[in-house]
Design a protein around this motif. Sequence first.
Motif, PDB file in Angstrom:
ATOM      1  N   ALA A 259      98.553  68.210  69.097  1.00 39.38           N
ATOM      2  CA  ALA A 259      97.717  69.219  69.738  1.00 39.38           C
ATOM      3  C   ALA A 259      98.551  69.942  70.656  1.00 39.38           C
ATOM      4  O   ALA A 259      99.202  69.627  71.603  1.00 39.38           O
ATOM      5  CB  ALA A 259      96.559  68.409  70.731  1.00 39.38           C
TER       6      ALA A 259
ATOM      7  N   ARG B 256      97.174  77.676  60.201  1.00 43.42           N
ATOM      8  CA  ARG B 256      97.138  77.022  61.509  1.00 43.42           C
ATOM      9  C   ARG B 256      97.841  75.492  61.741  1.00 43.42           C
ATOM     10  O   ARG B 256      97.813  74.768  60.771  1.00 43.42           O
ATOM     11  CB  ARG B 256      95.622  76.576  61.815  1.00 43.42           C
ATOM     12  CG  ARG B 256      94.923  78.071  61.940  1.00 43.42           C
ATOM     13  CD  ARG B 256      93.577  77.714  62.261  1.00 43.42           C
ATOM     14  NE  ARG B 256      92.989  79.018  62.233  1.00 43.42           N
ATOM     15  CZ  ARG B 256      92.803  79.830  63.301  1.00 43.42           C
ATOM     16  NH1 ARG B 256      93.668  79.710  64.156  1.00 43.42           N
ATOM     17  NH2 ARG B 256      92.311  81.154  63.257  1.00 43.42           N
ATOM     18  N   GLN B 257      98.217  75.082  62.510  1.00 51.08           N
ATOM     19  CA  GLN B 257      98.910  74.063  63.007  1.00 51.08           C
ATOM     20  C   GLN B 257     100.035  73.517  62.229  1.00 51.08           C
ATOM     21  O   GLN B 257     100.148  72.594  61.739  1.00 51.08           O
ATOM     22  CB  GLN B 257      97.852  72.766  63.088  1.00 51.08           C
ATOM     23  CG  GLN B 257      96.660  72.767  64.076  1.00 51.08           C
ATOM     24  CD  GLN B 257      95.911  71.818  64.150  1.00 51.08           C
ATOM     25  OE1 GLN B 257      94.995  71.853  63.294  1.00 51.08           O
ATOM     26  NE2 GLN B 257      95.828  70.950  65.215  1.00 51.08           N
TER      27      GLN B 257
ATOM     28  N   SER C  10      86.979  63.880  61.651  1.00 52.07           N
ATOM     29  CA  SER C  10      86.985  65.075  61.815  1.00 52.07           C
ATOM     30  C   SER C  10      88.186  65.456  62.669  1.00 52.07           C
ATOM     31  O   SER C  10      88.486  64.848  63.620  1.00 52.07           O
ATOM     32  CB  SER C  10      85.654  65.303  62.783  1.00 52.07           C
ATOM     33  OG  SER C  10      85.687  66.739  63.176  1.00 52.07           O
ATOM     34  N   ASN C  11      88.921  66.462  62.283  1.00 52.91           N
ATOM     35  CA  ASN C  11      90.104  66.984  63.167  1.00 52.91           C
ATOM     36  C   ASN C  11      90.007  68.419  63.084  1.00 52.91           C
ATOM     37  O   ASN C  11      89.425  69.135  62.040  1.00 52.91           O
ATOM     38  CB  ASN C  11      91.496  66.374  62.443  1.00 52.91           C
ATOM     39  CG  ASN C  11      91.693  66.680  61.029  1.00 52.91           C
ATOM     40  OD1 ASN C  11      91.688  67.938  60.789  1.00 52.91           O
ATOM     41  ND2 ASN C  11      91.659  65.825  60.215  1.00 52.91           N
ATOM     42  N   THR C  12      90.746  69.085  63.968  1.00 51.10           N
ATOM     43  CA  THR C  12      90.815  70.553  64.005  1.00 51.10           C
ATOM     44  C   THR C  12      91.235  71.375  62.800  1.00 51.10           C
ATOM     45  O   THR C  12      90.554  72.660  62.650  1.00 51.10           O
ATOM     46  CB  THR C  12      91.890  71.058  65.055  1.00 51.10           C
ATOM     47  OG1 THR C  12      93.077  70.286  64.892  1.00 51.10           O
ATOM     48  CG2 THR C  12      91.374  70.659  66.494  1.00 51.10           C
TER      49      THR C  12
ATOM     50  N   ASP D 283      88.251  70.942  60.259  1.00 51.32           N
ATOM     51  CA  ASP D 283      87.108  72.007  60.838  1.00 51.32           C
ATOM     52  C   ASP D 283      87.287  73.163  60.503  1.00 51.32           C
ATOM     53  O   ASP D 283      86.164  73.955  60.236  1.00 51.32           O
ATOM     54  CB  ASP D 283      86.940  71.432  62.240  1.00 51.32           C
ATOM     55  CG  ASP D 283      86.336  70.074  62.485  1.00 51.32           C
ATOM     56  OD1 ASP D 283      85.991  69.548  61.463  1.00 51.32           O
ATOM     57  OD2 ASP D 283      86.334  69.563  63.541  1.00 51.32           O
ATOM     58  N   ASP D 284      88.450  73.782  60.825  1.00 46.67           N
ATOM     59  CA  ASP D 284      88.761  75.058  60.569  1.00 46.67           C
ATOM     60  C   ASP D 284      88.669  75.482  59.236  1.00 46.67           C
ATOM     61  O   ASP D 284      88.275  76.693  58.786  1.00 46.67           O
ATOM     62  CB  ASP D 284      90.512  75.515  61.229  1.00 46.67           C
ATOM     63  CG  ASP D 284      90.439  76.933  61.175  1.00 46.67           C
ATOM     64  OD1 ASP D 284      89.595  77.587  61.961  1.00 46.67           O
ATOM     65  OD2 ASP D 284      91.576  77.260  60.500  1.00 46.67           O
TER      66      ASP D 284
END
Length: 322
Positions: free
Chosen positions: A8, A44-45, A301-303, A306-307
Amino acid sequence: MKKHFNTAGKCYADEHYMVDIHRQLEQIKEMVTQGDYFCINRARQSGKTTTLSLLKSALEDEYTIFSISFEGIGTSVFATDETLAYAFLCLLNDCLTYNEVKQAAQPLKELLADAVSSASDGLSFITLSRLVSQICTASDKPVILFIDEVDQTGNHSSFLEFLGMLRDKYLKRRERPTFWSVILASVFDIKNLKLKLRSQEAQQYNSPWNIAAEFDIDMNFTKTDIEGMLLSYEKDHQTGMDISLIAGLLYDYTFGYPFLVSQLCKIMDEKLPGRAEYDGQKSVWNKDGFQAALQLLLSESNTLFDDMQKKISDNHYLKKIL
């Protein structure tokens, strides 16, 4: 402070187990030394923000670096050219106010403070262009600009005009002082930004970011990279893991994607040891433990997931294909 795996936001070496990205940083530094303008456009990430932070630390003895982000400043600043130009000036001044620019020259501090105070009603990009030249003249070192989270600007025409100003100054850099290098970080390729904003008839015109150098540096971790991070973890926890085996599994299942590597390690470090079938951390760091972590990752569920689901839902054609 106990170190842990982080998924994060920005990573810090004294708080988090991290992969050594010296290889990537050296390649980016070469582009900066050449005076390139470019965009780190990756999914992302994938470590863009952490990369910018480490790059800043590696370069700030040689350059005056302003590192800003458009995240969290709201959409109203993009309403007009004047509001965006003033917001940009304020972000630069904030870097000095909070001592984020290493050894900034006093004339530079005074110039920016006076400019922000006198331009509270907004300013044109012509005026901002002149101020950029004055900023670069007032600095005793070449000035570099980092802009993170450029994705926040994607639907605002004022940002295209801002890029156009940077482009114009880049083309005249031998005659008028300007930023030595500009680095943007985003998910999408800024060169394609015009396609999101202009009509079909206007797409023939060049993107204002067509001056940018290609950024083809691989940001994913190698197996050797992952081994280095696991070695650091093993020194602290002495689990007895086969580092080569676990690093190989992590790489094979993620292809070195930073978020997935760190998230799997985080699950093995924090979630599995609390389960009845595992007697502490030493019983986790093996092939069975990795497979259990993989199942948890795929079910949670993780960012990132989800994206991805949101993007699929927003694109009917892609959803149909999948």
